[in-house]
Write a protein that holds these residues in place. Structure first.
Motif, mmCIF file in Angstrom:
data_model
loop_
_atom_site.group_PDB
_atom_site.id
_atom_site.type_symbol
_atom_site.label_atom_id
_atom_site.label_comp_id
_atom_site.label_asym_id
_atom_site.label_seq_id
_atom_site.Cartn_x
_atom_site.Cartn_y
_atom_site.Cartn_z
ATOM 1 N N GLN A 110 16.125 -31.546 18.720
ATOM 2 C CA GLN A 110 15.568 -30.257 18.293
ATOM 3 C C GLN A 110 16.358 -29.127 18.944
ATOM 4 O O GLN A 110 17.047 -29.329 19.960
ATOM 5 C CB GLN A 110 14.081 -30.183 18.673
ATOM 6 N N GLY A 111 16.305 -27.944 18.355
ATOM 7 C CA GLY A 111 16.948 -26.772 18.952
ATOM 8 C C GLY A 111 18.423 -26.617 18.639
ATOM 9 O O GLY A 111 19.118 -25.829 19.276
ATOM 10 N N ASN A 112 18.907 -27.353 17.642
ATOM 11 C CA ASN A 112 20.325 -27.257 17.251
ATOM 12 C C ASN A 112 20.515 -26.818 15.800
ATOM 13 O O ASN A 112 21.636 -26.868 15.292
ATOM 14 C CB ASN A 112 21.006 -28.634 17.407
ATOM 15 N N GLY A 113 19.412 -26.484 15.143
ATOM 16 C CA GLY A 113 19.519 -26.087 13.743
ATOM 17 C C GLY A 113 19.640 -27.253 12.780
ATOM 18 O O GLY A 113 19.851 -27.046 11.575
ATOM 19 N N TYR A 114 19.437 -28.473 13.253
ATOM 20 C CA TYR A 114 19.579 -29.625 12.349
ATOM 21 C C TYR A 114 18.484 -29.646 11.276
ATOM 22 O O TYR A 114 18.747 -29.984 10.119
ATOM 23 C CB TYR A 114 19.543 -30.946 13.121
ATOM 24 N N ALA A 115 17.242 -29.313 11.669
ATOM 25 C CA ALA A 115 16.157 -29.345 10.682
ATOM 26 C C ALA A 115 16.394 -28.270 9.619
ATOM 27 O O ALA A 115 16.207 -28.513 8.419
ATOM 28 C CB ALA A 115 14.807 -29.139 11.362
ATOM 29 N N THR A 116 16.831 -27.100 10.046
ATOM 30 C CA THR A 116 17.131 -26.021 9.084
ATOM 31 C C THR A 116 18.209 -26.484 8.107
ATOM 32 O O THR A 116 18.071 -26.322 6.884
ATOM 33 C CB THR A 116 17.626 -24.768 9.847
ATOM 34 N N GLU A 117 19.266 -27.070 8.653
ATOM 35 C CA GLU A 117 20.373 -27.518 7.792
ATOM 36 C C GLU A 117 19.896 -28.609 6.815
ATOM 37 O O GLU A 117 20.229 -28.583 5.629
ATOM 38 C CB GLU A 117 21.509 -28.045 8.687
ATOM 39 N N ALA A 118 19.081 -29.543 7.321
ATOM 40 C CA ALA A 118 18.598 -30.634 6.461
ATOM 41 C C ALA A 118 17.689 -30.097 5.358
ATOM 42 O O ALA A 118 17.821 -30.476 4.191
ATOM 43 C CB ALA A 118 17.855 -31.664 7.310
ATOM 44 N N VAL A 119 16.773 -29.190 5.735
ATOM 45 C CA VAL A 119 15.824 -28.685 4.731
ATOM 46 C C VAL A 119 16.559 -27.828 3.688
ATOM 47 O O VAL A 119 16.300 -27.949 2.485
ATOM 48 C CB VAL A 119 14.663 -27.911 5.402
ATOM 49 N N LEU A 120 17.510 -27.012 4.125
ATOM 50 C CA LEU A 120 18.270 -26.203 3.146
ATOM 51 C C LEU A 120 19.008 -27.107 2.154
ATOM 52 O O LEU A 120 19.045 -26.849 0.956
ATOM 53 C CB LEU A 120 19.258 -25.272 3.853
ATOM 54 N N ARG A 121 19.600 -28.189 2.659
ATOM 55 C CA ARG A 121 20.315 -29.109 1.757
ATOM 56 C C ARG A 121 19.332 -29.797 0.810
ATOM 57 O O ARG A 121 19.621 -30.020 -0.360
ATOM 58 C CB ARG A 121 21.104 -30.141 2.592
ATOM 59 N N TRP A 122 18.145 -30.138 1.359
ATOM 60 C CA TRP A 122 17.139 -30.805 0.527
ATOM 61 C C TRP A 122 16.628 -29.856 -0.555
ATOM 62 O O TRP A 122 16.393 -30.262 -1.702
ATOM 63 C CB TRP A 122 15.998 -31.340 1.397
#
Ligand SMILES: CC(C)(COP(=O)(O)OP(=O)(O)OC[C@H]1O[C@@H](n2cnc3c(N)ncnc32)[C@H](O)[C@@H]1OP(=O)(O)O)[C@@H](O)C(=O)NCCC(=O)NCCS
Length: 190
Positions: A110-122
Motif C-alpha cells: 500500500q502507499g505506492n499508487g498500485y491500487a489507483t493504477e490497477a483500478v484505472l486500468r480496470w
C-alpha cells in the motif's frame, strides 16, 4: 459485450499485470487475506488456509461479465512478479450493464499508487472493452484509504448510508461511489 469474457487472460498497465489467479498465488493470497488490518473493513474474518485453498480451487471457473457472479483478478508487479492484491467485479444479475468493484492490496504494497493504477486500468477494460454503463463501489465510512482511492480515480460519492449494515458486531455506515461511462469518457477527454 453481453456474454462472459471467457477469453480474458490478462491486461497490463505501466507497472502492473492484472491477470487470472494461479495455484502459486495461494501463499501471498492467504498472507494478505489473513492480515487483520487488511480484513478490517472486508466481509471476512480469520481467513484460513482452507478458505484460501477453496478460493484458488474455485477461481478458475470465474469469468468477467457473468451476470450475478463475481470475477476475481490478481494484481502482479511486472518488475518482480509478486502477486500483491486483487480486484473483484460483480456483474449485476438484474442489470448486467452495471457492475460493482472491490479491491484489496497487501499491507506491504500500500502507499505506492498500485491500487489507483490497477483500478484505472480496470475502468478502461470495463468501459472501453465491456462497454458497461455504470460502475459502483461501496465502503465503510471509516475506511478512508478506500474512499480516497475512489475519489482519485474520478468516482463520485452518491450515497451516505447510516447504520445500514450489521458489520462485525456493530451497526456500520457506508458510502457508495459511482462512475458512469459518460463520466469516464469525459475524464479521458472523449
Ligand atoms: C483500499 C486500498 C486498496 C487503498 O490502498 P492505497 O495503497 O491507499 O492506494 P494506492 O495503492 O492507490 O496508493 C495511494 C497512496 O500512495 C501514494 N503514492 C505513491 N506513489 C504513487 C503513485 N505513483 N501514484 C499514486 N499514488 C502514489 C499516494 O500519495 C497515496 O498515499 P496517501 O494515502 O498517503 O495519500 C488499501 O487500503 C487496502 O487494500 N485496504 C484493505 C482492503 C480494503 O479495505 N479494501 C476496500 C474495501 S471497500
Amino acid at each position: 459485450m453481453d456474454t462472459p469474457d471467457y477469453a480474458f487472460d490478462q491486461i497490463e498497465s505501466e507497472r502492473l499485470i492484472l491477470r487470472r489467479f494461479r495455484d502459486s498465488d495461494l501463499e501471498p493470497f492467504l498472507a494478505y487475506r489473513a492480515d487483520p488490518d487488511v480484513a478490517r473493513y472486508q466481509d471476512w474474518e480469520d481467513f484460513s488456509r482452507p478458505d484460501a485453498e477453496r478460493f484458488i480451487e474455485g477461481v478458475d471457473s470465474m469469468n468477467p461479465n457473468t451476470p450475478g457472479e463475481w470475477f476475481q483478478c490478481a494484481i502482479e508487479i511486472k518488475s518482480t512478479g509478486e502477486m500483491i492484491g486483487d480486484l473483484g467485479m460483480l456483474t449485476m444479475a438484474d442489470d448486467p450493464r452495471q457492475v460493482t468493484l472491490g479491491y484489496t492490496l497487501s499491507r506491504d504494497h500500500q502507499g505506492n499508487g498500485y491500487a489507483t493504477e490497477a483500478v484505472l486500468r480496470w475502468l478502461r477494460y470495463v468501459f472501453d472493452d465491456l462497454e458497461k454503463h455504470r460502475l459502483i463501489a461501496v465502503t465503510d465510512c471509516l475506511n478512508t484509504p478506500s474512499f480516497a482511492l475512489m475519489e482519485r480515480v474520478g468516482m463520485r460519492r452518491e450515497a451516505h448510508y447510516l447504520q445500514n449494515i450489521w458489520f462485525k458486531g456493530a451497526w456500520g455506515d457506508e458510502y457508495q461511489y459511482a462512475i458512469l461511462r459518460s463520466e469516464w469518457g469525459a475524464r479521458a477527454g472523449r
